[in-house]
Design a protein around this motif. Structure first.
Motif, PDB file in Angstrom:
ATOM      1  N   ASP A   1     -51.803  67.010 -36.364  1.00 40.91           N
ATOM      2  CA  ASP A   1     -52.572  66.065 -35.563  1.00 40.91           C
ATOM      3  C   ASP A   1     -53.523  66.794 -34.619  1.00 40.91           C
ATOM      4  O   ASP A   1     -54.667  66.366 -34.410  1.00 40.91           O
ATOM      5  N   TYR A   2     -53.049  67.882 -34.038  1.00 40.14           N
ATOM      6  CA  TYR A   2     -53.878  68.677 -33.124  1.00 40.14           C
ATOM      7  C   TYR A   2     -55.117  69.194 -33.860  1.00 40.14           C
ATOM      8  O   TYR A   2     -56.248  69.086 -33.362  1.00 40.14           O
ATOM      9  N   SER A   3     -54.914  69.750 -35.044  1.00 36.33           N
ATOM     10  CA  SER A   3     -56.039  70.288 -35.812  1.00 36.33           C
ATOM     11  C   SER A   3     -56.992  69.192 -36.254  1.00 36.33           C
ATOM     12  O   SER A   3     -58.217  69.331 -36.163  1.00 36.33           O
ATOM     13  N   PHE A   4     -56.444  68.087 -36.755  1.00 35.87           N
ATOM     14  CA  PHE A   4     -57.293  67.000 -37.222  1.00 35.87           C
ATOM     15  C   PHE A   4     -58.188  66.481 -36.097  1.00 35.87           C
ATOM     16  O   PHE A   4     -59.374  66.213 -36.304  1.00 35.87           O
ATOM     17  N   GLN A   5     -57.619  66.336 -34.910  1.00 42.31           N
ATOM     18  CA  GLN A   5     -58.383  65.745 -33.820  1.00 42.31           C
ATOM     19  C   GLN A   5     -59.345  66.737 -33.178  1.00 42.31           C
ATOM     20  O   GLN A   5     -60.520  66.427 -32.976  1.00 42.31           O
TER      21      GLN A   5
ATOM     22  N   THR B   1     -51.887  62.717 -52.370  1.00 38.09           N
ATOM     23  CA  THR B   1     -50.423  62.785 -52.398  1.00 38.09           C
ATOM     24  C   THR B   1     -49.887  63.174 -51.034  1.00 38.09           C
ATOM     25  O   THR B   1     -48.927  62.561 -50.521  1.00 38.09           O
ATOM     26  N   PHE B   2     -50.490  64.179 -50.431  1.00 43.24           N
ATOM     27  CA  PHE B   2     -50.094  64.617 -49.094  1.00 43.24           C
ATOM     28  C   PHE B   2     -50.261  63.492 -48.081  1.00 43.24           C
ATOM     29  O   PHE B   2     -49.349  63.184 -47.294  1.00 43.24           O
ATOM     30  N   ALA B   3     -51.416  62.837 -48.096  1.00 44.06           N
ATOM     31  CA  ALA B   3     -51.708  61.788 -47.112  1.00 44.06           C
ATOM     32  C   ALA B   3     -50.763  60.600 -47.252  1.00 44.06           C
ATOM     33  O   ALA B   3     -50.318  60.019 -46.251  1.00 44.06           O
ATOM     34  N   SER B   4     -50.451  60.217 -48.475  1.00 43.71           N
ATOM     35  CA  SER B   4     -49.583  59.052 -48.678  1.00 43.71           C
ATOM     36  C   SER B   4     -48.144  59.329 -48.254  1.00 43.71           C
ATOM     37  O   SER B   4     -47.357  58.393 -48.079  1.00 43.71           O
ATOM     38  N   HIS B   5     -47.814  60.602 -48.074  1.00 43.28           N
ATOM     39  CA  HIS B   5     -46.469  60.969 -47.631  1.00 43.28           C
ATOM     40  C   HIS B   5     -46.484  61.580 -46.228  1.00 43.28           C
ATOM     41  O   HIS B   5     -45.506  62.219 -45.820  1.00 43.28           O
ATOM     42  N   TYR B   6     -47.555  61.342 -45.493  1.00 43.85           N
ATOM     43  CA  TYR B   6     -47.657  61.941 -44.166  1.00 43.85           C
ATOM     44  C   TYR B   6     -46.565  61.435 -43.223  1.00 43.85           C
ATOM     45  O   TYR B   6     -46.157  62.146 -42.291  1.00 43.85           O
ATOM     46  N   TYR B   7     -46.068  60.255 -43.482  1.00 43.77           N
ATOM     47  CA  TYR B   7     -45.003  59.690 -42.639  1.00 43.77           C
ATOM     48  C   TYR B   7     -43.747  60.560 -42.640  1.00 43.77           C
ATOM     49  O   TYR B   7     -42.929  60.507 -41.721  1.00 43.77           O
ATOM     50  N   LEU B   8     -43.585  61.384 -43.674  1.00 42.21           N
ATOM     51  CA  LEU B   8     -42.397  62.237 -43.755  1.00 42.21           C
ATOM     52  C   LEU B   8     -42.319  63.234 -42.595  1.00 42.21           C
ATOM     53  O   LEU B   8     -41.234  63.732 -42.283  1.00 42.21           O
ATOM     54  N   PHE B   9     -43.444  63.505 -41.972  1.00 43.54           N
ATOM     55  CA  PHE B   9     -43.475  64.524 -40.925  1.00 43.54           C
ATOM     56  C   PHE B   9     -43.244  63.950 -39.530  1.00 43.54           C
ATOM     57  O   PHE B   9     -43.370  64.682 -38.544  1.00 43.54           O
ATOM     58  N   ARG B  10     -42.892  62.673 -39.456  1.00 43.39           N
ATOM     59  CA  ARG B  10     -42.603  62.075 -38.152  1.00 43.39           C
ATOM     60  C   ARG B  10     -41.474  62.838 -37.458  1.00 43.39           C
ATOM     61  O   ARG B  10     -40.443  63.122 -38.059  1.00 43.39           O
TER      62      ARG B  10
ATOM     63  N   ARG C   1     -54.493  58.030 -37.427  1.00 38.48           N
ATOM     64  CA  ARG C   1     -53.376  58.667 -38.112  1.00 38.48           C
ATOM     65  C   ARG C   1     -53.626  58.747 -39.622  1.00 38.48           C
ATOM     66  O   ARG C   1     -54.044  57.776 -40.254  1.00 38.48           O
ATOM     67  N   LEU C   2     -53.369  59.890 -40.210  1.00 37.95           N
ATOM     68  CA  LEU C   2     -53.566  60.095 -41.643  1.00 37.95           C
ATOM     69  C   LEU C   2     -52.621  59.209 -42.447  1.00 37.95           C
ATOM     70  O   LEU C   2     -51.437  59.076 -42.126  1.00 37.95           O
ATOM     71  N   SER C   3     -53.159  58.612 -43.507  1.00 38.32           N
ATOM     72  CA  SER C   3     -52.367  57.742 -44.380  1.00 38.32           C
ATOM     73  C   SER C   3     -53.053  57.658 -45.733  1.00 38.32           C
ATOM     74  O   SER C   3     -54.148  58.192 -45.930  1.00 38.32           O
ATOM     75  N   ALA C   4     -52.429  56.947 -46.650  1.00 37.93           N
ATOM     76  CA  ALA C   4     -53.050  56.743 -47.965  1.00 37.93           C
ATOM     77  C   ALA C   4     -54.377  56.008 -47.828  1.00 37.93           C
ATOM     78  O   ALA C   4     -55.329  56.271 -48.575  1.00 37.93           O
ATOM     79  N   ALA C   5     -54.463  55.091 -46.859  1.00 36.97           N
ATOM     80  CA  ALA C   5     -55.663  54.265 -46.705  1.00 36.97           C
ATOM     81  C   ALA C   5     -56.883  55.069 -46.291  1.00 36.97           C
ATOM     82  O   ALA C   5     -58.009  54.734 -46.678  1.00 36.97           O
ATOM     83  N   ASN C   6     -56.692  56.102 -45.490  1.00 35.07           N
ATOM     84  CA  ASN C   6     -57.857  56.869 -45.021  1.00 35.07           C
ATOM     85  C   ASN C   6     -57.888  58.290 -45.590  1.00 35.07           C
ATOM     86  O   ASN C   6     -58.600  59.152 -45.079  1.00 35.07           O
ATOM     87  N   ALA C   7     -57.115  58.536 -46.646  1.00 32.23           N
ATOM     88  CA  ALA C   7     -57.035  59.882 -47.213  1.00 32.23           C
ATOM     89  C   ALA C   7     -58.407  60.404 -47.640  1.00 32.23           C
ATOM     90  O   ALA C   7     -58.769  61.552 -47.346  1.00 32.23           O
TER      91      ALA C   7
END
Length: 462
Positions: free
Chosen positions: A110-114, A92-101, A122-128
Motif C-alpha cells: 500500500d505504501y508503494s502504490f500510494q 491473479t495477484f489483484a483478485s487475491h489481494y485480500y489474502l494480505f490483510r 485499495r487494489l482488487s480485481a475490479a481495478n487490477a
C-alpha cells in the motif's frame, strides 16, 4: 489508504509523543546494510519491465501467500526470465489481494502504490487493469529508473549480498561511473563453506581458479577465502553474511580441521561431520574478521527448501523455508571462547526463534563485547515482531547492543516502506516508555535517532 497515525499507540497522549518523535526522524536517510537487491539494476539503470517483475516475481512474501491458497507458481510464471502474460498474472495477484490483510506485506505494498504511483484505492480485481496501466506507464518515466528511485528514497548506502564466486563486475561499473550512489557488496560464502550447497565441490574448484590457490588443501582453501574477502573489501564491502542451518560453532585444532576438510572435499564425511565443518568455518570466518575488520552476520535457524517438490522443480528461494528452534548459548560457546572478548570483531546475531530473545540472545549481547543483536528478520519483520523484539530484548541488552533496522529484501520498492514501519514501531515503543516515565522525551529522541541511523552506521562500519 495510509493513515498518518498508522502503527502509533491508540492512547492519545502516547500517540502525541510518538508523533513528535517520528517527526524528528522521518526524513533521515535510509541506511540499508543488508539486502538482496541487484547491483546490476543501478549499473544498467533501465526501467523495471512491468508491474509483475517489480512486485510479484521477486518477492517470496507475495507468491508464498498466493501459493498457500492453491495458486500454482506456474500460474504466476515464477522462475521465468520473461513473463509471457504479465497482465494475467497481475489480475491473479489483484483478485487475491485480500489474502494480505493484517500482514506486513500489505503495509509495504500500500505504501508503494500510494507514494510512488498515486494509487489511493485499495487494489482488487475490479481495478487490477487500472493499477497495471498506471504502474506500467510510470515505470517508463525517468523518475522511476533505479538510480532516480535510490535518490528519491534518500538512501545513503545500500548493501547487496553476493557469492564469493561473483566477479562483482556491476559493483566495479558503479564505482567507475559518475553516479554518486553508494552500493556495496556483502561477502556471503555459503556456496563454498556449506558442503550441502548445490555443486559444492565445483564451487570450491572455481574458488581456486579465481584466486590461484589450491583450494583442495586446507591451507590453500583458507588463503583463497581470505583473498576473496580482501577483494570484496576493495569494492566497498564492510560485512560478511552466513546463512547456516544452525548457530553451531567449532574450534578444532589445525590438524583435526585439515583432516575434516579432506573428508568433506572428497565427499566421504558423515552427515554429522558436515555440520561440524560448517561450525568450524564460522569460527574461521570470525578469525578472518578479527584480521580484516569485516563485520560478521549469522542468519541461522531456517529449514531451507522444505517443499521437496518445489525445490526439485524451481530450486532455492521459493518461499518454502521454515523457521526452526535454534540454540545459541552452547552453539556459540566455541567461537566466543576464542573471540568473544575481541573488540575488533562485531558479530551480529539474527534469529527466527523468538523464544531465544530474552533467554539467550539478549543476555549474550548484554555481556560479550563483540556481540550485537540484529533486528527482527524474515517472518518477524512485522509490526508485531518488532514490538516483541523491543519488549523482550531491551531490558537485558538495552538499545545500544542492537544495530537499528535492515530491510533484507529483494523487492526494491519496499525498502522505504519497511524502514518507515520500523521507525513508527520504534517511536511507538519509545513513546510508551516516556508516557510511563521511564525515559525523558529528549532521551527518547536521541534513542530514536540512534535506532534509525546511528547504530547501523556504527555496527556495520559504514
Amino acid at each position: 489508504m495510509l493513515n498518518e497515525d498508522r502503527l502509533f499507540p491508540a492512547d492519545q497522549t502516547t500517540r502525541a509523543i510518538a508523533r513528535r518523535l517520528y517527526d524528528q526522524i522521518r526524513d533521515l536517510p535510509i541506511v540499508s546494510p543488508h539486502g538482496h537487491t541487484q547491483a546490476g539494476w543501478f549499473t544498467r539503470n533501465q526501467p523495471f519491465p512491468d508491474p509483475v517483475k517489480l512486485f510479484v516475481q521477486p518477492d517470496h512474501y507475495v507468491f508464498r501467500m498466493l501459493y498457500s491458497q492453491g495458486i500454482a507458481l506456474e500460474e504466476l510464471e515464477i522462475g521465468k526470465e520473461t513473463i509471457q502474460d504479465p497482465r494475467k498474472v497481475w489480475r491473479t495477484f489483484a483478485s487475491h489481494y485480500y489474502l494480505f490483510r493484517g500482514t506486513p506485506t500489505r503495509l509495504w505494498l500500500d505504501y508503494s502504490f500510494q507514494t510512488l504511483f498515486g494509487l489511493n484505492e485499495r487494489l482488487s480485481a475490479a481495478n487490477a487493469d487500472h493499477y497495471y496501466d498506471v504502474i506500467a506507464e510510470k515505470l517508463a518515466t525517468p523518475e522511476l529508473l533505479p538510480r532516480a528511485l535510490y535518490e528519491r528514497f534518500n538512501i545513503e548506502v545500500l548493501a547487496t549480498t553476493d557469492s564469493p564466486l561473483d566477479s562483482l563486475a556491476d559493483h566495479q561499473a558503479i564505482r567507475s561511473s559518475e553516479w554518486q550512489g553508494r552500493i556495496v557488496p556483502t561477502f556471503r560464502p555459503d556456496p563454498v563453506v556449506d558442503p550441502q550447497f548445490p555443486d559444492f565441490q565445483d564451487n570450491v574448484r572455481a574458488l581456486g581458479a579465481l584466486t590461484g590457490e589450491d583450494t583442495f588443501t586446507w591451507r590453500g582453501y583458507l588463503r583463497a577465502l581470505a583473498s576473496r574477502r580482501e577483494y570484496f573489501k576493495r569494492l566497498g564491502a564492510t560485512a560478511t553474511d552466513h546463512g547456516h542451518p544452525t548457530a553451531l560453532t567449532e574450534d578444532l585444532g589445525d590438524t583435526s580441521a585439515a583432516t575434516l576438510f579432506e573428508q568433506v572435499i572428497k565427499g566421504t564425511a558423515y552427515q554429522a561431520d558436515l555440520e561440524i565443518f560448517r561450525g568450524q568455518m564460522l569460527t574461521e570466518m570470525a578469525r578472518m574478521s578479527v584480521e580484516d575488520g569485516l563485520v560478521m552476520q549469522i542468519h541461522p535457524g531456517s529449514v531451507r527448501n522444505h517443499n521437496a517438490q518445489l525445490f526439485a522443480k524451481y530450486g532455492r528461494d521459493m518461499g518454502a523455508d521454515i523457521p526452526a528452534p535454534t540454540n545459541y548459548v552452547e552453539a556459540l560457546r566455541p567461537l566466543l571462547s576464542r573471540f568473544g572478548n575481541e573488540r575488533n570483531l562485531t558479530l551480529i546475531l539474527f534469529t527466527l526463534d523468538e523464544t531465544t530473545y530474552s533467554r539467550e540472545l539478549a543476555p549474550l549481547a548484554g555481556h560479550y563485547p563483540c556481540l550485537r543483536l540484529g533486528p527482527p528478520w524474515w517472518f518477524h519483520d512485522s509490526p508485531e515482531g518488532m514490538r516483541r523484539f523491543r519488549e523482550m530484548a531491551t531490558e537485558t541488552a538495552g538499545f545500544y547492543n542492537t544495530v537499528g533496522f535492515n530491510d533484507d529484501t529483494r523487492a526494491f520498492l519496499s525498502i522505504p516502506a519497511r524502514h518507515d514501519v520500523a521507525r513508527r514501531i520504534d517511536v511507538a515503543f519509545l513513546a510508551e516508555l516516556v508516557a510511563d516515565h521511564r525515559l525523558e522525551e529528549d532521551e527518547a529522541a536521541e534513542v530514536a535517532h540512534e535506532l534509525t541511523v546511528g547504530l547501523v552506521r556504527k555496527a556495520y562500519r559504514l
